[in-house]
Scaffold this motif. Structure first.
Motif, mmCIF file in Angstrom:
data_model
loop_
_atom_site.group_PDB
_atom_site.id
_atom_site.type_symbol
_atom_site.label_atom_id
_atom_site.label_comp_id
_atom_site.label_asym_id
_atom_site.label_seq_id
_atom_site.Cartn_x
_atom_site.Cartn_y
_atom_site.Cartn_z
ATOM 1 N N VAL A 56 21.796 4.451 8.533
ATOM 2 C CA VAL A 56 22.076 5.900 9.272
ATOM 3 C C VAL A 56 22.531 5.601 10.747
ATOM 4 N N TYR A 57 23.751 6.432 11.139
ATOM 5 C CA TYR A 57 24.445 6.659 12.430
ATOM 6 C C TYR A 57 24.375 7.900 12.828
ATOM 7 N N ARG A 58 24.291 8.264 14.056
ATOM 8 C CA ARG A 58 24.307 9.502 14.512
ATOM 9 C C ARG A 58 25.080 9.390 15.664
ATOM 10 N N TYR A 59 25.810 10.744 16.040
ATOM 11 C CA TYR A 59 26.749 11.048 16.979
ATOM 12 C C TYR A 59 26.032 12.472 17.519
ATOM 13 N N HIS A 60 25.985 12.660 19.022
ATOM 14 C CA HIS A 60 25.632 13.850 19.700
ATOM 15 C C HIS A 60 26.902 14.435 20.316
ATOM 16 N N THR A 61 27.120 15.817 20.209
ATOM 17 C CA THR A 61 28.348 16.366 20.562
ATOM 18 C C THR A 61 28.103 17.863 20.662
ATOM 19 N N THR A 62 28.965 18.682 21.323
ATOM 20 C CA THR A 62 28.552 20.074 21.546
ATOM 21 C C THR A 62 29.715 20.916 20.598
ATOM 22 N N LYS A 63 29.335 22.080 20.249
ATOM 23 C CA LYS A 63 30.115 23.150 19.438
ATOM 24 C C LYS A 63 29.833 24.385 19.891
ATOM 25 N N ASN A 64 30.989 25.303 19.851
ATOM 26 C CA ASN A 64 30.985 26.575 20.328
ATOM 27 C C ASN A 64 30.443 27.468 19.149
ATOM 28 N N ARG A 65 29.381 28.017 19.294
ATOM 29 C CA ARG A 65 28.670 28.859 18.031
ATOM 30 C C ARG A 65 29.526 29.954 17.755
ATOM 31 N N ARG A 66 30.325 30.550 18.810
ATOM 32 C CA ARG A 66 30.860 31.976 18.566
ATOM 33 C C ARG A 66 32.065 31.504 17.472
ATOM 34 N N ASN A 67 32.674 30.242 17.804
ATOM 35 C CA ASN A 67 34.113 29.930 17.136
ATOM 36 C C ASN A 67 33.735 29.223 15.625
ATOM 37 N N THR A 68 32.691 28.612 15.764
ATOM 38 C CA THR A 68 32.310 27.703 14.616
ATOM 39 C C THR A 68 30.717 28.108 14.226
ATOM 40 N N THR A 69 30.779 28.976 13.231
ATOM 41 C CA THR A 69 29.399 29.445 12.783
ATOM 42 C C THR A 69 28.697 28.505 11.676
ATOM 43 N N ASP A 70 29.523 27.968 10.997
ATOM 44 C CA ASP A 70 29.107 26.953 9.927
ATOM 45 C C ASP A 70 28.956 25.605 10.354
ATOM 46 N N ARG A 71 28.254 24.799 9.812
ATOM 47 C CA ARG A 71 28.060 23.572 9.958
ATOM 48 C C ARG A 71 29.374 22.486 10.180
ATOM 49 N N LEU A 72 29.493 21.720 11.215
ATOM 50 C CA LEU A 72 30.450 20.780 11.403
ATOM 51 C C LEU A 72 30.384 19.719 10.475
ATOM 52 N N GLU A 73 31.835 19.376 10.203
ATOM 53 C CA GLU A 73 31.823 17.904 9.590
ATOM 54 C C GLU A 73 33.065 17.418 10.219
ATOM 55 N N LEU A 74 32.793 16.078 10.664
ATOM 56 C CA LEU A 74 34.035 15.500 11.473
ATOM 57 C C LEU A 74 34.183 13.984 10.882
ATOM 58 N N LYS A 75 35.494 13.633 10.731
ATOM 59 C CA LYS A 75 35.695 12.264 10.272
ATOM 60 C C LYS A 75 35.648 11.442 11.613
ATOM 61 N N LYS A 76 34.600 10.431 11.688
ATOM 62 C CA LYS A 76 34.410 9.684 13.044
ATOM 63 C C LYS A 76 34.155 7.966 12.408
ATOM 64 N N TYR A 77 34.345 7.371 13.432
ATOM 65 C CA TYR A 77 34.063 5.858 13.446
ATOM 66 C C TYR A 77 32.548 5.587 12.888
#
Length: 55
Positions: free
Chosen positions: A20-41
């Protein structure tokens, strides 16, 4: 007191047979109400994978 803003910290996680690998980031909950899915290394699989937001 904590800041009262629209930004929240989220954890992005990728699971595979090797581990398992994890990244920590921030998101704006007003603009992105659903869960994030990002393509990362992923250093576990040594290629780009889809990371999904977890609680």
């Amino acid at each position: 007191m904590a800041k009262k803003g629209a930004r929240v910290q989220v954890t992005l996680e990728h699971k595979c047979e090797q581990g398992v690998y994890r990244y920590h980031t921030t998101k704006n909950r007003r603009n992105t109400t659903d869960r994030l899915e990002l393509k990362k290394y992923s250093p576990v699989t040594k290629q780009h994978e889809i990371f999904k937001e977890i609680k």
